[in-house]
Design an enzyme around this catalytic site. Structure first.
Site, short mmCIF file in Angstrom:
data_model
loop_
_atom_site.label_atom_id
_atom_site.label_comp_id
_atom_site.label_asym_id
_atom_site.label_seq_id
_atom_site.Cartn_x
_atom_site.Cartn_y
_atom_site.Cartn_z
N TYR A 5 -2.21 -0.21 10.25
CA TYR A 5 -2.44 -0.77 8.91
C TYR A 5 -1.17 -0.67 8.08
CZ TYR A 5 -3.92 -0.97 4.05
OH TYR A 5 -4.01 -1.28 2.72
N SER A 63 0.83 -1.21 0.00
CA SER A 63 0.00 0.00 0.00
C SER A 63 0.86 1.26 0.00
CB SER A 63 -0.87 -0.02 1.26
OG SER A 63 -1.36 1.26 1.56
N1 LIG Z 1 -8.59 -0.18 -2.11
C1 LIG Z 1 -7.50 0.55 -1.92
O1 LIG Z 1 -7.50 1.78 -2.10
C2 LIG Z 1 -6.22 -0.10 -1.48
C3 LIG Z 1 -5.07 0.72 -1.39
C4 LIG Z 1 -3.88 0.13 -0.98
C5 LIG Z 1 -3.81 -1.23 -0.72
N2 LIG Z 1 -4.95 -2.00 -0.80
C6 LIG Z 1 -4.83 -3.42 -0.50
O2 LIG Z 1 -5.36 -4.15 -1.57
C7 LIG Z 1 -5.95 -5.35 -1.10
C8 LIG Z 1 -7.39 -5.46 -1.57
O3 LIG Z 1 -8.09 -4.33 -1.07
P1 LIG Z 1 -9.61 -4.05 -1.37
O4 LIG Z 1 -9.78 -2.59 -1.49
O5 LIG Z 1 -10.07 -4.95 -2.45
O6 LIG Z 1 -10.24 -4.47 0.04
P2 LIG Z 1 -11.49 -5.42 0.38
O7 LIG Z 1 -11.66 -5.32 1.86
O8 LIG Z 1 -12.64 -5.08 -0.48
O9 LIG Z 1 -10.96 -6.83 -0.02
C9 LIG Z 1 -10.25 -7.69 0.85
C10 LIG Z 1 -10.99 -9.02 0.89
O10 LIG Z 1 -10.22 -9.88 1.72
C11 LIG Z 1 -11.09 -10.58 2.58
N3 LIG Z 1 -10.34 -10.89 3.78
C12 LIG Z 1 -9.94 -10.04 4.77
N4 LIG Z 1 -9.27 -10.70 5.71
C13 LIG Z 1 -9.25 -12.01 5.32
C14 LIG Z 1 -8.70 -13.19 5.85
N5 LIG Z 1 -8.04 -13.17 7.01
N6 LIG Z 1 -8.86 -14.34 5.18
C15 LIG Z 1 -9.53 -14.38 4.00
N7 LIG Z 1 -10.08 -13.29 3.45
C16 LIG Z 1 -9.94 -12.13 4.09
C17 LIG Z 1 -12.25 -9.65 2.84
O11 LIG Z 1 -13.43 -10.37 3.18
C18 LIG Z 1 -12.38 -8.90 1.52
O12 LIG Z 1 -13.35 -9.50 0.69
C19 LIG Z 1 -5.80 -5.32 0.42
O13 LIG Z 1 -4.64 -6.04 0.75
C20 LIG Z 1 -5.61 -3.85 0.72
O14 LIG Z 1 -4.90 -3.66 1.91
C21 LIG Z 1 -6.14 -1.46 -1.19
#
Ligand SMILES: NC(=O)c1ccc[n+]([C@@H]2O[C@H](COP(=O)([O-])OP(=O)(O)OC[C@H]3O[C@@H](n4cnc5c(N)ncnc54)[C@H](O)[C@@H]3O)[C@@H](O)[C@H]2O)c1
Length: 339
Positions: free
Chosen positions: A166, A141
């Site tokens: 985080y 991130s």
């Molecule tokens: N959306 C953003 O702006 C952003 C920015 C930087 C990094 N990220 C990273 O990208 C990745 C995806 O993010 P996103 O926006 O799609 O988030 P999201 O929360 O929509 O997706 C994450 C998914 O992982 C699942 N999950 C969480 N913990 C879990 C576990 N222990 N076991 C199994 N499943 C689990 C959740 O149910 C969810 O469906 C994450 O790692 C997030 O930290 C996202």
């Protein structure tokens, strides 16, 4: 077979649909936790052809839309469940997107981040090692840049000032991945995503909170009195970057097979400009409540994306207005706003 974790999540759903459309053989997993409304996660799975009743009955289902896509409900921190997954399927590549996301929630629920982002991530690393996985790609991130002042943020910048738990867990993923690449030769690539937005987006993120408030006649909270900027990146651009890193050969380079890339738009937008763009596409003027800085937040993010461009020939390109329009149209439709 490719393992995508977090397949019911915002980015995981978008990536799975693109790769499954290309005919890739995929096993997707997610624990469907209730950090935000699980109905949205089930709806994303349904969009990918995964039947909820079958998953609830058998713990997994083969997609009706993509015959080479199978979904299994399991959590990263479930050690036996993850071991079983790697025993049941010949997994050659992994894309780890599952994580406890969100900066603000980490102030009140720190242990959720340790369970998913640290313990869970090590379960994935261990299985990748034991099963000789060819490449582990994982979501990091922009938050790892923390309180850094220098912009744009480059991968070579020091990342020692995380501003939230985080961010610290995301940085720990990079350190843990480095260790496995160094000790066991496991090829790992961390992707530092910059504020991702688009259809099927997360309800806890500002664009969803703003849409919800504006469409329901409530005021929106503008933190740090609007003195913030973000390198907003459209979800399809993120997916294209991840796809290339997963499907293209690893760039040849001597030394430890461990890499980190920014994936961002490379053009930061001020929060007030972002709100104006939302107002334009929603056709609603927002009533703004100006507030101070939130703990854990950072004032700006701005990606230097030259490394990804050089190694994978790709840079994100969707402009904010185009992306917000698609998001707003999806949002109205999904939440059934008729006007
Ligand atoms: N959306 C953003 O702006 C952003 C920015 C930087 C990094 N990220 C990273 O990208 C990745 C995806 O993010 P996103 O926006 O799609 O988030 P999201 O929360 O929509 O997706 C994450 C998914 O992982 C699942 N999950 C969480 N913990 C879990 C576990 N222990 N076991 C199994 N499943 C689990 C959740 O149910 C969810 O469906 C994450 O790692 C997030 O930290 C996202």
């Amino acid at each position: 077979m490719l393992l995508i974790t977090g397949a019911a999540g915002f980015i995981g759903h978008a990536l799975t649909n693109v790769l499954a459309t290309l005919g890739e053989e995929i096993i997707g997993i997610d624990n469907l936790n209730d950090y935000y409304d699980p109905a949205l996660k089930w709806a994303r799975l349904a969009d990918a052809g995964v039947d909820r009743a079958t998953v609830e009955l058998h713990g997994e289902a083969v997609s009706r839309r993509f015959p080479r896509y199978r979904f299994r409900k399991v959590g990263l921190e479930d050690r036996a469940g993850i071991n079983q997954l790697f025993t049941d399927f010949k997994i050659t590549k992994v894309c780890n997107l599952a994580a406890q996301a969100g900066v603000r929630y980490s102030l009140t629920n720190p242990l959720a981040y340790v369970d998913s982002n640290v313990t869970g991530f090590v379960n994935i690393l261990e299985n990748c090692r034991q099963h000789q996985v060819e490449h582990l790609v994982y979501a990091s991130s922009s938050s790892v840049y923390g309180l850094n002042d220098k912009v744009p943020f480059a991968e070579s910048d020091p990342v020692e000032q995380p501003a939230s738990l985080y961010a610290a867990t995301k940085r720990s993923n990079e350190l843990l991945a480095h260790t496995y690449s160094h000790l066991y030769g496991l090829p790992t690539t961390g992707l530092r995503f910059f504020t991702v937005y688009g259809p099927w987006g997360r309800p806890d993120m500002a664009y969803s909170l703003f849409s919800d408030a504006m469409l329901n006649g409530r005021s929106i909270k503008v933190f740090n009195h609007g003195e913030m900027s973000r390198d907003f990146t459209y979800v399809a651009d993120i997916v294209e970057g991840v796809k290339r890193v997963l499907l293209q050969p690893l760039p040849l380079r001597p030394g430890v097979p461990n890499r980190v890339y920014n994936i961002g738009n490379g053009s930061p937008v001020s929060l007030l400009t972002f709100i104006e763009t939302m107002e334009e596409h929603l056709g609603i003027r927002a009533e703004k409540e100006y507030l101070g800085m939130q703990p854990g937040d950072v004032e700006k993010t701005f990606a230097d994306t030259s490394a990804l461009e050089q190694d994978y020939g790709y840079r994100a390109a969707t402009d904010l207005s185009t992306g917000i329009k698609v998001f707003v149209d999806w949002y109205r439709e999904y939440y059934r706003y008729t006007s």
